[in-house]
Design a protein around this motif. Structure first.
Motif, PDB file in Angstrom:
ATOM      1  N   GLU A 154     -10.154   5.088  -3.348  1.00 20.68           N
ATOM      2  CA  GLU A 154     -10.108   6.434  -3.048  1.00 20.68           C
ATOM      3  C   GLU A 154      -9.546   6.366  -1.534  1.00 20.68           C
ATOM      4  OE1 GLU A 154     -13.869   7.987  -5.447  1.00 20.68           O
ATOM      5  OE2 GLU A 154     -14.074   7.560  -3.384  1.00 20.68           O
ATOM      6  N   VAL A 155      -9.840   5.600  -0.850  1.00 18.22           N
ATOM      7  CA  VAL A 155      -8.945   5.379   0.586  1.00 18.22           C
ATOM      8  C   VAL A 155      -7.888   5.104   0.523  1.00 18.22           C
ATOM      9  CG1 VAL A 155      -9.068   4.430   2.815  1.00 18.22           C
ATOM     10  CG2 VAL A 155     -11.131   4.776   1.928  1.00 18.22           C
ATOM     11  N   GLU A 156      -7.318   4.376  -0.396  1.00 13.58           N
ATOM     12  CA  GLU A 156      -5.821   4.160  -0.428  1.00 13.58           C
ATOM     13  C   GLU A 156      -5.085   5.337  -1.049  1.00 13.58           C
ATOM     14  OE1 GLU A 156      -2.548   1.583  -0.819  1.00 13.58           O
ATOM     15  OE2 GLU A 156      -4.492   1.212   0.222  1.00 13.58           O
ATOM     16  N   ASP A 157      -5.702   5.971  -1.933  1.00 15.26           N
ATOM     17  CA  ASP A 157      -5.263   7.267  -2.606  1.00 15.26           C
ATOM     18  C   ASP A 157      -4.929   8.177  -1.743  1.00 15.26           C
ATOM     19  OD1 ASP A 157      -5.293   6.308  -5.149  1.00 15.26           O
ATOM     20  OD2 ASP A 157      -6.888   7.403  -5.715  1.00 15.26           O
ATOM     21  N   TYR A 158      -5.947   8.399  -0.734  1.00 16.59           N
ATOM     22  CA  TYR A 158      -5.629   9.365   0.493  1.00 16.59           C
ATOM     23  C   TYR A 158      -4.549   8.928   1.345  1.00 16.59           C
ATOM     24  CZ  TYR A 158     -10.163  11.679  -0.622  1.00 16.59           C
ATOM     25  OH  TYR A 158     -11.209  12.389  -1.248  1.00 16.59           O
ATOM     26  N   PHE A 159      -4.478   7.666   1.749  1.00 19.67           N
ATOM     27  CA  PHE A 159      -3.345   7.167   2.454  1.00 19.67           C
ATOM     28  C   PHE A 159      -2.141   7.186   2.011  1.00 19.67           C
ATOM     29  CE2 PHE A 159      -6.294   5.032   5.672  1.00 19.67           C
ATOM     30  CZ  PHE A 159      -5.592   5.354   6.670  1.00 19.67           C
ATOM     31  N   ASP A 160      -2.009   7.106   0.552  1.00 22.33           N
ATOM     32  CA  ASP A 160      -0.764   7.348  -0.248  1.00 22.33           C
ATOM     33  C   ASP A 160      -0.313   9.000   0.076  1.00 22.33           C
ATOM     34  OD1 ASP A 160      -0.494   4.636  -0.955  1.00 22.33           O
ATOM     35  OD2 ASP A 160      -1.362   5.122  -2.995  1.00 22.33           O
TER      36      ASP A 160
END
Length: 314
Positions: free
Chosen positions: A203-209
């Protein structure tokens, strides 16, 4: 038991609009009565208005004004979904709270939301009377998660651009680093708590993307303030982390980095707490623990108690 309260596993990149709708419906059910006014400062120029909602406590115990930047991974959350949390913040601190409704990614990626919040902070530090503060020393920056990231970066930007920084800031489980891959992250909490609980590595990776699509740009200190080469001249800082949060170690590392740069820093780890706990009802033990520490910080008292990160760590 904690896993029962884990967030549903959504693909944030595809479902962020669905998450926003869900948050809005849920917040509407919990919306408390509150005293509020709305005003719109001009942080950049006459064309850009950033809405700010102003909350007054029922019993005002302090003259400080808490300028609050909400969490939500820079993608979700808004001035309405955080109204219950802001009402609770005003009541539990006895301070006025000014909640900032910044622009969200992916419609407005980095640095749009950051510049909105920076602009509001500039206005209020230059003109504290807008929120009833007698002087800039009563204006305190507060943020949780992505909002904690904004508060930290705003203090950095103010110093870099030659403006007056706030005297105090409160960072609640802030994002301070760019790498949340369990295979490469320097932080143990990313590996220990990134798969099961409230916020996951994916989820953090998605937010950063969505917030910073350019992966190289994520190393910019205005995205990852822990990488700033010079952290001197920052406000007195309270960093609050959650024991079972993958962001725990990077928040505490940021506290150590600020202290190493000569700043006054206190950190406090809330035991048994999940990411996002500041939005829980006031009877939650995590919320009670956090506000006991926040109130001590606002009074200028040292952070104490069994939940506190050891002083030698900072």
């Amino acid at each position: 038991m904690l896993r029962l309260f884990a967030a549903p596993r959504l693909n944030i990149r595809k479902d962020y609009e669905k998450v926003r709708r869900m948050q809005s419906r849920f917040a509407a059910l919990l919306m408390p009565p509150y005293r509020t006014s709305r005003w719109q400062p001009l942080p950049h120029d006459e064309h850009l208005h950033v809405p700010v909602r102003f909350f007054q406590p029922k019993v005002k115990r302090r003259e400080d004004v808490l300028v609050f930047f909400h969490g939500g991974g820079w993608v979700t959350g808004d001035i309405d979904t955080y109204t219950p949390a802001c009402v609770r913040m005003a009541e539990l601190t006895g301070c006025a709270v000014a909640s900032v409704n910044y622009r969200l990614a992916p419609e407005h990626p980095f640095p749009a939301g950051l510049e909105d919040c920076y602009g509001v902070a500039r206005v209020l530090l230059d003109e504290p009377h807008r929120v009833g503060a007698a002087d800039a020393g009563q204006v305190i920056l507060v943020g949780d998660s992505a909002g904690g990231n904004f508060a930290a970066v705003i203090s950095l930007l103010l110093r870099e651009r030659g403006y007056r920084p706030p005297d105090r800031q409160i960072l609640i489980y802030p994002v301070t680093h760019w790498d949340h891959d369990p295979d490469t992250s320097p932080f143990a909490s990313v590996r220990s708590h990134g798969g099961d609980y409230r916020l996951t590595n994916a989820e953090v990776e998605d937010y950063f993307d969505l917030y910073v699509p350019d992966r190289q740009q994520r190393r910019d200190p205005h995205v990852a303030p822990l990488l700033a080469p010079d952290l001197s001249g920052h406000p007195a800082t309270l960093v609050i982390t959650a024991e079972l949060d993958l962001l725990r170690d990077e928040g505490e590392a940021y506290g150590r980095a600020l202290a190493d740069a000569g700043n006054t820093v206190q950190t406090y780890r809330v035991e048994g707490a999940l990411h996002g706990f500041i939005s829980l009802p006031r009877f939650s033990q995590s919320v009670q623990d956090a506000y006991e520490v926040i109130n001590a910080f606002l009074d200028g008292d040292p952070v104490e108690g069994g939940h506190c990160t050891p002083r030698e760590a900072i």
